[in-house]
Design a protein around this motif. Structure first.
Motif, short mmCIF file in Angstrom:
data_model
loop_
_atom_site.label_atom_id
_atom_site.label_comp_id
_atom_site.label_asym_id
_atom_site.label_seq_id
_atom_site.Cartn_x
_atom_site.Cartn_y
_atom_site.Cartn_z
N GLY A 8 24.16 1.45 2.66
CA GLY A 8 25.44 2.09 2.87
C GLY A 8 26.26 2.33 1.61
N HIS A 9 25.66 2.16 0.43
CA HIS A 9 26.39 2.35 -0.83
C HIS A 9 25.81 3.48 -1.67
CE1 HIS A 9 28.47 -1.36 0.10
NE2 HIS A 9 27.30 -1.95 0.26
N TRP A 10 24.94 4.29 -1.08
CA TRP A 10 24.33 5.42 -1.77
C TRP A 10 23.43 5.01 -2.92
CZ3 TRP A 10 24.74 9.63 1.05
CH2 TRP A 10 25.84 9.78 1.89
N PHE A 11 22.98 3.76 -2.92
CA PHE A 11 21.98 3.39 -3.91
C PHE A 11 20.73 4.24 -3.68
CE2 PHE A 11 23.84 -1.15 -4.01
CZ PHE A 11 24.65 -0.85 -5.10
N GLU A 69 0.83 -1.21 0.00
CA GLU A 69 0.00 0.00 0.00
C GLU A 69 0.87 1.26 0.00
OE1 GLU A 69 -3.29 0.71 -0.21
OE2 GLU A 69 -3.54 -1.39 -0.78
N ARG A 70 1.93 1.25 0.82
CA ARG A 70 2.80 2.41 0.85
C ARG A 70 3.49 2.62 -0.51
NH1 ARG A 70 5.96 5.60 4.22
NH2 ARG A 70 4.04 5.71 5.44
N ILE A 71 4.03 1.55 -1.07
CA ILE A 71 4.75 1.66 -2.34
C ILE A 71 3.81 2.10 -3.46
CG2 ILE A 71 6.00 0.32 -4.08
CD1 ILE A 71 7.03 -1.39 -1.67
N ALA A 72 2.60 1.59 -3.45
CA ALA A 72 1.65 1.89 -4.53
C ALA A 72 1.23 3.35 -4.55
CB ALA A 72 0.43 0.98 -4.40
N THR A 73 1.44 4.05 -3.43
CA THR A 73 0.95 5.43 -3.36
C THR A 73 2.06 6.46 -3.18
OG1 THR A 73 0.61 5.19 -0.96
CG2 THR A 73 -1.27 4.69 -2.39
N MET A 74 3.32 6.03 -3.02
CA MET A 74 4.39 6.99 -2.74
C MET A 74 5.04 7.46 -4.03
SD MET A 74 7.37 4.45 -1.21
CE MET A 74 8.50 5.81 -0.89
N PRO A 75 5.54 8.68 -4.08
CA PRO A 75 6.28 9.16 -5.24
C PRO A 75 7.76 8.80 -5.11
CG PRO A 75 5.99 10.95 -3.69
CD PRO A 75 5.29 9.76 -3.09
N ALA A 76 8.45 8.78 -6.23
CA ALA A 76 9.89 8.59 -6.21
C ALA A 76 10.57 9.84 -5.65
CB ALA A 76 10.41 8.29 -7.61
N LYS A 77 11.64 9.66 -4.91
CA LYS A 77 12.33 10.79 -4.30
C LYS A 77 12.91 11.74 -5.34
CE LYS A 77 13.50 8.42 0.02
NZ LYS A 77 14.59 7.86 0.85
N ASP A 78 13.32 11.20 -6.49
CA ASP A 78 13.91 12.04 -7.52
C ASP A 78 12.89 12.55 -8.52
OD1 ASP A 78 13.32 9.82 -9.04
OD2 ASP A 78 15.41 9.28 -9.44
N GLY A 79 11.61 12.27 -8.27
CA GLY A 79 10.56 12.73 -9.15
C GLY A 79 10.40 11.92 -10.42
N GLY A 80 11.18 10.84 -10.57
CA GLY A 80 11.11 10.01 -11.76
C GLY A 80 9.91 9.09 -11.75
N PRO A 81 9.72 8.33 -12.84
CA PRO A 81 8.54 7.50 -12.97
C PRO A 81 8.66 6.11 -12.35
CG PRO A 81 9.74 7.50 -15.02
CD PRO A 81 10.48 8.44 -14.10
N TRP A 82 9.83 5.78 -11.78
CA TRP A 82 10.03 4.44 -11.21
C TRP A 82 10.36 4.54 -9.72
CZ3 TRP A 82 12.87 5.77 -15.73
CH2 TRP A 82 12.36 5.21 -16.91
N LEU A 83 9.93 3.51 -8.98
CA LEU A 83 10.29 3.40 -7.57
C LEU A 83 11.32 2.30 -7.40
CD1 LEU A 83 6.83 3.64 -5.78
CD2 LEU A 83 8.68 5.30 -5.63
N ARG A 84 12.24 2.50 -6.45
CA ARG A 84 13.32 1.54 -6.20
C ARG A 84 13.28 1.16 -4.72
NH1 ARG A 84 16.14 6.52 -8.61
NH2 ARG A 84 14.50 7.17 -7.18
N VAL A 85 13.07 -0.13 -4.46
CA VAL A 85 12.86 -0.63 -3.10
C VAL A 85 13.93 -1.65 -2.77
CG1 VAL A 85 11.26 -1.84 -1.57
CG2 VAL A 85 10.38 -0.21 -3.26
N ALA A 86 14.55 -1.51 -1.60
CA ALA A 86 15.54 -2.47 -1.11
C ALA A 86 14.90 -3.41 -0.11
CB ALA A 86 16.69 -1.74 -0.44
N LEU A 87 15.17 -4.70 -0.27
CA LEU A 87 14.81 -5.70 0.73
C LEU A 87 16.13 -6.33 1.16
CD1 LEU A 87 11.76 -7.05 -1.23
CD2 LEU A 87 11.68 -5.64 0.81
N ASP A 88 16.68 -5.77 2.22
CA ASP A 88 18.04 -6.06 2.65
C ASP A 88 18.04 -7.09 3.76
OD1 ASP A 88 20.95 -5.34 3.10
OD2 ASP A 88 20.12 -4.72 5.04
#
Length: 212
Positions: A148-151, A17-36
């Motif tokens: 920790g890699h600035w991804f 639900e959070r991912i489906a409604t949040m904007p990308a931080k850089d304003g781009g059209p894709w979201l990038r999610v880490a599962l670490d």
């Protein structure tokens, strides 16, 4: 950090639900999610559940694992097959992840990403075809030592195991990696770096930090 008990189903739904409604931080059209998380914490399993939940919400998903972006054996095994510092520093081709996964998802990028790059068994390039992630799509990158890699992650989830649980759930032949994860905890402090922390000591009863 205060953690609350939750089921994997509720956790997956809340993240989706959070991912489906949040904007990308850089304003781009894709979201990038880490599962670490360490392999013993099964971040790939959570990625699979989350991918399905997002697709049910109409979002395209590209799921990739860091073990598909290993460096060649001549580089990652330069100091032996069981060197924990090499595992921490040298095993994963982070430059390739930047080039082949993150840069295509920059604003104005092509959206064409590689699902993997290196076959560790054959020790050669996989030569996999690129996958086009349409605008509005979500990258789910799962694996160990991701933070920790600035991804440029828009959301990061850390699957936490206590040292005892990590040792107990790591196969005997992989326990040489335990000092690498201890170093990761000490130097990167993923519990503080991540947006969401999920404690998975008991795989049947996770607990989480909640969403901000």
């Amino acid at each position: 950090m205060r953690l609350e008990a939750i089921t994997w189903e509720r956790l997956t739904d809340a993240l989706a639900e959070r991912i489906a409604t949040m904007p990308a931080k850089d304003g781009g059209p894709w979201l990038r999610v880490a599962l670490d998380g360490a392999p013993a914490a099964a971040p790939g399993a959570l990625a699979g559940r989350l991918a399905e939940a997002l697709r049910l919400r109409g979002r395209a998903v590209h799921k990739a694992g860091t073990f598909g972006f290993l460096r060649p054996a001549s580089l990652r095994l330069e100091y032996g097959r069981e060197d924990p510092d090499a595992f921490h520093d040298e095993w994963f081709d982070r430059q390739a992840l930047w080039r082949e996964v993150f840069q295509p998802l920059d604003p104005g990028g092509s959206g064409r990403v590689l699902p993997d790059l290196w076959d560790p068994v054959a020790d050669r390039a996989t030569r996999s075809a690129r996958t086009e992630l349409p605008p509005g799509g979500v990258l789910l990158l799962h694996g160990p030592l991701l933070l920790g890699h600035w991804f440029p992650f828009d959301l990061s989830v850390h699957l936490k195991l206590s040292p005892a649980a990590l040792a107990r759930r790591t196969p005997q032949g992989e326990r040489w990696t335990l000092p690498a994860f201890a170093r990761y905890e000490a130097e990167t402090r993923p519990e503080e770096a991540a947006d969401v922390v999920v404690r998975a000591d008991d795989p049947r009863r996770p607990a989480w930090s909640g969403l901000l």
